[in-house]
Design an enzyme around this catalytic site. Structure first.
Site, PDB file in Angstrom:
ATOM      1  N   LYS A 165       1.011  -1.271   0.280  1.00  0.00           N
ATOM      2  CA  LYS A 165      -0.154  -0.171   0.068  1.00  0.00           C
ATOM      3  C   LYS A 165       0.744   1.661  -0.425  1.00  0.00           C
ATOM      4  O   LYS A 165       1.553   1.575   1.015  1.00  0.00           O
ATOM      5  CB  LYS A 165      -0.835   0.011   1.166  1.00  0.00           C
ATOM      6  N   ASP A 187      -0.208  -0.749  -4.865  1.00  0.00           N
ATOM      7  CA  ASP A 187      -1.677  -0.013  -4.671  1.00  0.00           C
ATOM      8  C   ASP A 187      -1.744   1.185  -3.669  1.00  0.00           C
ATOM      9  O   ASP A 187      -1.298   1.065  -3.034  1.00  0.00           O
ATOM     10  CB  ASP A 187      -2.476  -1.209  -3.451  1.00  0.00           C
ATOM     11  N   GLU A 205      -1.961  -0.174  -9.020  1.00  0.00           N
ATOM     12  CA  GLU A 205      -3.417  -0.970  -8.477  1.00  0.00           C
ATOM     13  C   GLU A 205      -4.085   0.417  -8.211  1.00  0.00           C
ATOM     14  O   GLU A 205      -3.361   2.112  -6.992  1.00  0.00           O
ATOM     15  CB  GLU A 205      -4.026  -1.812  -8.034  1.00  0.00           C
ATOM     16  N   ASP A 236      -9.687  -1.594  -8.897  1.00  0.00           N
ATOM     17  CA  ASP A 236     -10.130  -1.708  -8.056  1.00  0.00           C
ATOM     18  C   ASP A 236     -11.421  -1.627  -7.460  1.00  0.00           C
ATOM     19  O   ASP A 236     -12.693  -1.132  -7.470  1.00  0.00           O
ATOM     20  CB  ASP A 236      -9.742  -2.559  -7.137  1.00  0.00           C
ATOM     21  N   LYS A 239     -13.601  -7.352  -5.655  1.00  0.00           N
ATOM     22  CA  LYS A 239     -13.878  -7.608  -4.319  1.00  0.00           C
ATOM     23  C   LYS A 239     -14.944  -7.961  -4.253  1.00  0.00           C
ATOM     24  O   LYS A 239     -16.063  -6.775  -4.562  1.00  0.00           O
ATOM     25  CB  LYS A 239     -12.924  -6.208  -3.748  1.00  0.00           C
TER      26      LYS A 239
END
Ligand code: MG
Length: 369
Positions: A165, A193, A218, A241, A265
């Protein structure tokens, strides 16, 4: 067969370690899980789970699931749970939007349909791979040292895929990416991400400064418009996402070439029925996949594994197992578990795992026909 009773449980799932997103601006310590038990007039029981990642990650929250279930229950009771499209349409009619509130019901219906057919959900959906799927870690950290520490913790559990992250500070992001690439082992797969935390200029600066490393990002911007703007100026591969919520989003991303990877998700997109359409749109456009629960127990992990198993092995980059991040286990060790950084589908009919009902506490709502 008819749905005769819907029982709703609320369970707090504490995280083993505090978790940071968006460069440390969002902190998470406990997940609010809603567990749904669907009973039928023929005695079959299906289990569903909806566990958003806290209240601040995306527009979804635990109390909203329970409120949505109260609104939708009269429309669901009496339907045949094996007819997942009928249930889906009834929920969409009763409550437009609010996909995260629908996913636990969809999941429980698939669980019952699988049990009724004597087949795992993935096989009922058309055929599930038994190749163990690599689990992506979730490295929610802020500094270079913390990032190394968390990655080591996952490596010790066998993880070979990592979602690191980043976001929020250009210099720090560049330093962390360069450090992770330096310590990355052969065969390890790393996704960076951003979780929407970059502005457009921040995205372009970090992506340009790390261009020599050939890495993938991401959700490098807040919206699909932001990602489209960044994409026009930088060639790095992108996974989307948070901005992949509806089938219309999937179609736009595929048609306009906004990403090479879908991060699906299941709680966010409304469950298996809706996610399967996104899978097909993606596969038809040469898009690869990460498939995850948004969060939650082994029930949610297992739901994601079923969808992942319906994707050809070569197009599946990884799954995610939130179970390894929690301090409680509502299924007493049952269900698919991390084995050397991979999750494997079993042949158990339906979802293949049920909670220990004693661990769920008293129901917060019961709806009957
Ligand atoms: Mg992500």
């Amino acid at each position: 067969m008819k749905i005769s009773r819907i029982t709703v449980f609320h369970v707090d799932l504490p995280l083993e370690h505090p978790y940071w997103l968006a460069g440390g601006s969002l902190k998470f310590e406990t997940l609010d899980a809603t567990i749904v038990k669907l009973e039928t007039d023929e005695g079959l029981i299906g289990w569903g789970e909806g566990t958003p990642w806290g209240h601040t990650y995306v527009p979804a929250h635990g109390p909203g699931i329970r409120a949505g279930l109260e609104t939708m229950a009269p429309f669901i009771l009496g339907l045949d749970p094996r007819n997942v499209l009928d249930v889906e349409r009834a929920m969409d009619l009763a409550l437009p939007g609010h996909l995260y509130a629908k996913s636990p019901v969809d999941m429980a219906c698939w669980d019952i349909a699988g049990q009724a057919a004597g087949r795992p959900i993935a096989d009922l959906m058309g055929g599930g791979s038994r190749t163990p799927a690599p689990i992506a870690s979730s490295v929610g950290a802020k500094t270079v040292d913390e990032t190394r520490e968390v990655m080591e913790r996952y490596r010790a559990r066998g993880y070979v895929a990592h979602s690191v992250k980043i976001g929020g500070d250009v210099e720090r992001d560049i330093a962390r990416i360069r450090d992770v690439e330096k310590i990355r082992k052969p065969g390890e797969r790393v996704l960076y991400d951003v979780n929407r935390a970059w502005t457009r200029q921040q995205a372009l600066r970090v992506m340009t400064a790390t261009q020599d490393l050939d890495v993938m990002f991401e959700q490098p911007g807040e919206s699909l418009d932001d990602i489209a703007a960044i994409r026009a100026l930088h060639p790095a591969p992108v996974s989307v996402d948070e901005s992949l919520v509806t089938l219309q989003d999937a179609c736009r991303i595929a048609r306009d070439g906004l990403a090479e990877v879908f991060g699906i998700k299941l709680n966010r997109v409304g469950g298996l029925t809706k996610a399967a359409r996104m899978r097909d749109v993606g596969l038809a456009h040469g898009i690869d996949f990460y498939v995850m629960a948004t969060g939650g127990s082994v029930l949610a992990d297992t739901e994601a594994l079923h969808l992942a198993a319906t994707i050809p092995d070569q197009n599946l980059l990884g799954v995610w197992a939130c179970q390894d991040m929690l301090t409680v286990d509502i299924a007493d060790g049952r269900g698919p578990r991390n084995t050397n950084g991979h999750l494997a589908l079993t042949d158990t009919p339906g979802l293949g795992v049920a909670p220990n009902e004693d661990s769920l506490g008293q129901p917060v709502a019961i709806y009957t026909s």
